[in-house]
Design a protein around this motif. Sequence first.
Motif: not given
Length: 260
Positions: A57-58, A63-64, A68-69, A127-130
């Motif tokens: 899921x992460x 990817x999402x 978006x970026x 993203x970095x957190x994930x």
Amino acid sequence: MATNTKELSVEEKLRALYDLQLIDTRIDEIRNVRGELPLEVEDLEDEVAGLTTRTEKLKQDLDVIEDQIKAKKNAIEDHQTAIKKYQKQQESVRNNREFNSLTKEVEFQELEIQLAEKQIKEMKASMESKKEIIASSKEKLEAKSSHLKHKKSELADIMAETEKEEAFLSEKSAEFEALIEARLLTAYKRIRSSVRNGLAVVSIERGASAGSFFTIPPQTQVEIAGRKKIITDEHSGRILVDSSLAEEEREKMKQLFSQF
């Protein structure tokens, strides 16, 4: 062993009950060897499945966010193109009103660029957190998967050693149950489920009932040795048999168990 069609004598009932107890006790011992292993394996499988799902899921979330970026970067390019267009138009305006109108358009596009850049920065931080969470989850997943593999191997070894014996004894238990009248069998199972060690039928050893160690009155001991009626321990409710009968049946069951 075929189901007996004739009425058993009390002694035969006692022998059948004690044999059933010995078989069921052996099955209990086999299952105790496995202990909590099956539940441990099941819990670990659930944990591994949960961590796998979470990690996937992460990754999907990453990817999402990447999409978006990309969309925000494309929007910035569109805003920059618009700014160049408005600035070009400013070179050929006829009055201040048109110039100011185009200036506002440029300012609006610049604000949109600033907002998009801020959002990109926030998304990159997310993203970095994930990614950190994914790395941590991967470590946990690897550890849990390794532990699960070890526990499954341990359980498989035990099952390989005991599965055949347990199946054989379960069949024998059913055969002995078929010899015992329903009322007596119900009592046996009720007692067995109510005592901690599962002993519903016990022998008299040194004047006391095995399992509870309460002294049995001499007259009761004589009646038990006579094997003329089913007698229970008044303290524990267990069915009592004399030590000689118990020894004979233990030797008989020993031969049965020695096949494995």
